[in-house]
Design a protein around this motif. Sequence first.
Motif, PDB file in Angstrom:
ATOM      1  N   ARG A 521       0.821  -1.226   0.000  1.00 55.27           N
ATOM      2  CA  ARG A 521       0.000   0.000   0.000  1.00 55.27           C
ATOM      3  C   ARG A 521       0.853   1.274   0.000  1.00 55.27           C
ATOM      4  O   ARG A 521       0.399   2.348   0.402  1.00 55.27           O
ATOM      5  CB  ARG A 521      -0.976   0.012   1.185  1.00 55.27           C
ATOM      6  CG  ARG A 521      -2.026  -1.086   1.102  1.00 55.27           C
ATOM      7  CD  ARG A 521      -3.057  -1.007   2.213  1.00 55.27           C
ATOM      8  NE  ARG A 521      -4.044  -2.066   2.066  1.00 55.27           N
ATOM      9  CZ  ARG A 521      -5.225  -1.929   1.456  1.00 55.27           C
ATOM     10  NH1 ARG A 521      -5.557  -0.760   0.936  1.00 55.27           N
ATOM     11  NH2 ARG A 521      -6.057  -2.938   1.343  1.00 55.27           N
ATOM     12  N   PRO A 525      -2.410   5.780   0.782  1.00 56.65           N
ATOM     13  CA  PRO A 525      -3.342   6.411   1.739  1.00 56.65           C
ATOM     14  C   PRO A 525      -3.256   7.938   1.690  1.00 56.65           C
ATOM     15  O   PRO A 525      -2.196   8.503   1.377  1.00 56.65           O
ATOM     16  CB  PRO A 525      -2.861   5.892   3.101  1.00 56.65           C
ATOM     17  CG  PRO A 525      -1.850   4.830   2.830  1.00 56.65           C
ATOM     18  CD  PRO A 525      -1.288   5.141   1.484  1.00 56.65           C
ATOM     19  N   ARG A 527      -2.971  10.338   4.150  1.00 55.75           N
ATOM     20  CA  ARG A 527      -2.708  10.508   5.568  1.00 55.75           C
ATOM     21  C   ARG A 527      -1.463  11.385   5.768  1.00 55.75           C
ATOM     22  O   ARG A 527      -0.678  11.594   4.845  1.00 55.75           O
ATOM     23  CB  ARG A 527      -2.491   9.142   6.252  1.00 55.75           C
ATOM     24  CG  ARG A 527      -3.751   8.293   6.305  1.00 55.75           C
ATOM     25  CD  ARG A 527      -3.494   6.917   6.879  1.00 55.75           C
ATOM     26  NE  ARG A 527      -4.736   6.148   6.973  1.00 55.75           N
ATOM     27  CZ  ARG A 527      -5.518   6.103   8.041  1.00 55.75           C
ATOM     28  NH1 ARG A 527      -5.169   6.789   9.122  1.00 55.75           N
ATOM     29  NH2 ARG A 527      -6.631   5.397   8.045  1.00 55.75           N
ATOM     30  N   THR A 534       6.721   7.743   6.034  1.00 59.30           N
ATOM     31  CA  THR A 534       5.647   7.160   5.222  1.00 59.30           C
ATOM     32  C   THR A 534       4.317   7.838   5.516  1.00 59.30           C
ATOM     33  O   THR A 534       4.140   8.467   6.564  1.00 59.30           O
ATOM     34  CB  THR A 534       5.525   5.658   5.502  1.00 59.30           C
ATOM     35  OG1 THR A 534       5.207   5.467   6.895  1.00 59.30           O
ATOM     36  CG2 THR A 534       6.808   4.927   5.172  1.00 59.30           C
ATOM     37  N   THR A 536       1.487   7.173   6.823  1.00 58.81           N
ATOM     38  CA  THR A 536       0.736   6.247   7.682  1.00 58.81           C
ATOM     39  C   THR A 536       0.255   6.910   8.965  1.00 58.81           C
ATOM     40  O   THR A 536      -0.114   6.227   9.915  1.00 58.81           O
ATOM     41  CB  THR A 536       1.609   5.026   8.027  1.00 58.81           C
ATOM     42  OG1 THR A 536       2.845   5.471   8.609  1.00 58.81           O
ATOM     43  CG2 THR A 536       1.896   4.179   6.796  1.00 58.81           C
TER      44      THR A 536
END
Length: 628
Positions: A521, A525, A527, A534, A536
Amino acid sequence: MSAAATPTRRLTVAQALVRFLSVQYTERDGVRHRLISGTWGIFGHGNVAGLGQALLEAGEEAMPFHQGRNEQSMVHAAVGHARQLNRLSTQAVTTSIGPGATNLVTGAALATINRLPVLLLPGDYFATRSADPLLQQLEHPVEADLSVNDTLRPVSRYFDRVTRPEALIPSALNAVRVLTDPVETGAVTLALPQDVQVEAYDWPEEFFAERVWHVRRPAPDPYELAEAVSAIRAAERPLIVAGGGIHHSEAEEALKALVDATGIPVASTQAGKGSLRYDHPADLGGIGHTGTAVSDDLARTADLVIGVGTRYTDFTTASNTLFQHPGVRFLNLNIAAFDAHKLAARPLVCDARAGLTALTEALTETGYRVGQAYEAEYRAGRKLWDAVVEAAFRGEDSAVPTQTQVLGALDSVVGDDDVIINAAGSLPGDLHKLWRARSPRQYHLEYGYSCMGYEIPAGIGVQQAAPDTPVWSLVGDGTYLMMPTEIVTAVQEGLPVNLVLIQNHGYASIGGLSESVGGERFGTPYRYRAADGTFTGDPLPVDLAANAASLGMHVLRAKTVGELRTALATARASDRPTCVYVETDPTPTAPPAEAWWDVPVAETATRESAVQAREEYERQAADRRRHL
């Protein structure tokens, strides 16, 4: 009358083109349509004094004008319009030179890949080179006649640069010929140097005579028809793959007649879904990577695959792993010989409706029908899949909806003639597996190019083509952020397009694919960055509903399944553009893929996820076949 006495009219090139386009018509089955029903435009120095002035002078009755916000979006709107009207009518799009012109490329590719007509009229450099280089002109050191419009050549079915006024006559006629040809149609580009647009010329009056272009229905060749009938009669497990050509030909009733007479089941591509109504006993739903279990199970054991109006994309064939019967053969009914010969098929080159009707008559005479055991098998399979759909759609009124429950809520609200529009993300797969198409034009999936940003402008084009039809543009947050600009156009035009905006905080579809191919992934995202760099961290604090409201839409927020159902019903009854915004539960509730899709995986890697993904890839790839 001598040539010297031929009546003429003095107009600029732009004025002449608008006048010419205003009197072009298509005709099929005795029904006439205006070919170019309107022109979309964003004006700049490359077209404001030419086509802009010509459209103003022509007036709304001769050529309705629509004001766009993004050039790519304008093409999408015209394409949606053309598809809704079975390619018998479309719209034109005019832009300035430079970025306005290059913004057309994505829309042109979408139109040509999907075999849908659209006329593109970008401005271009000065033909006289009296100003050289001008603002936004691309200079090439060894190709002086090249401009940014040349990027449209590979994605256009016809391209011409009109550098002299008199050259417009053959160019315009060729453009319309291609737009109205059911085999050749796609994006057509007439690049218009801005000085030529405003140049006056004495045009023969015949150029402005009303022209009606007959859209042909070629009948099947007798030899090919006889061979096709023999192939079907010899088959014990035939399967029809219904493609978009059935809709373009308005051949849905002819397909139903064939199926009713023979019992041959039908599985549909994304473009062909709705060729049979979902509750017809022979309708198996979608086929391929995003297909139903019953369709894909039958495809694996079919001894004859009858493709009707399909291009056989990799999603349909599961990257050439789906059709596994040792002796499987293909029979392709297609108006384009290019597609009819795919997979080493026995070709039946003709119009879909004409070909299906001829097959029905010939097979009825011989008394052909599939065996009772085969009919019982596929009917039992579709009954099992109906239960899968019901489970995916079902949700408690107080629960936060999953994506499939959003579709279930919409399914409970729409009528037979509503149009559902989608193009990209995880929704196409869910829709192909689960949506219950009630009418030929209800299921509007652009999956030839799967272009993010298509849905909202296409909804406008469909709404213009079918003013009294409820239209639903389904978008995720990723697609919405690509191209929400035409919301303003819907508001300006008073078009009651309904937008279902699903917030799932990122590229959910590609995130899932990334995970399956060892990409973990990465980069998908929406985010904040975490400490390790990253994406995340926490979800971004964006409010897309507020954004839609700021662009003029009426917005309804729904947090639960019950609230969603109420909001959708309210939107359907509304007479203005309305957005239903819902944040979904990310828990997967869609049935898994029933067939493979070939996305190559890294052959060497240090991360365990990629190593395992490569092992699975090699296992699946071993089933690929070359159908010769």
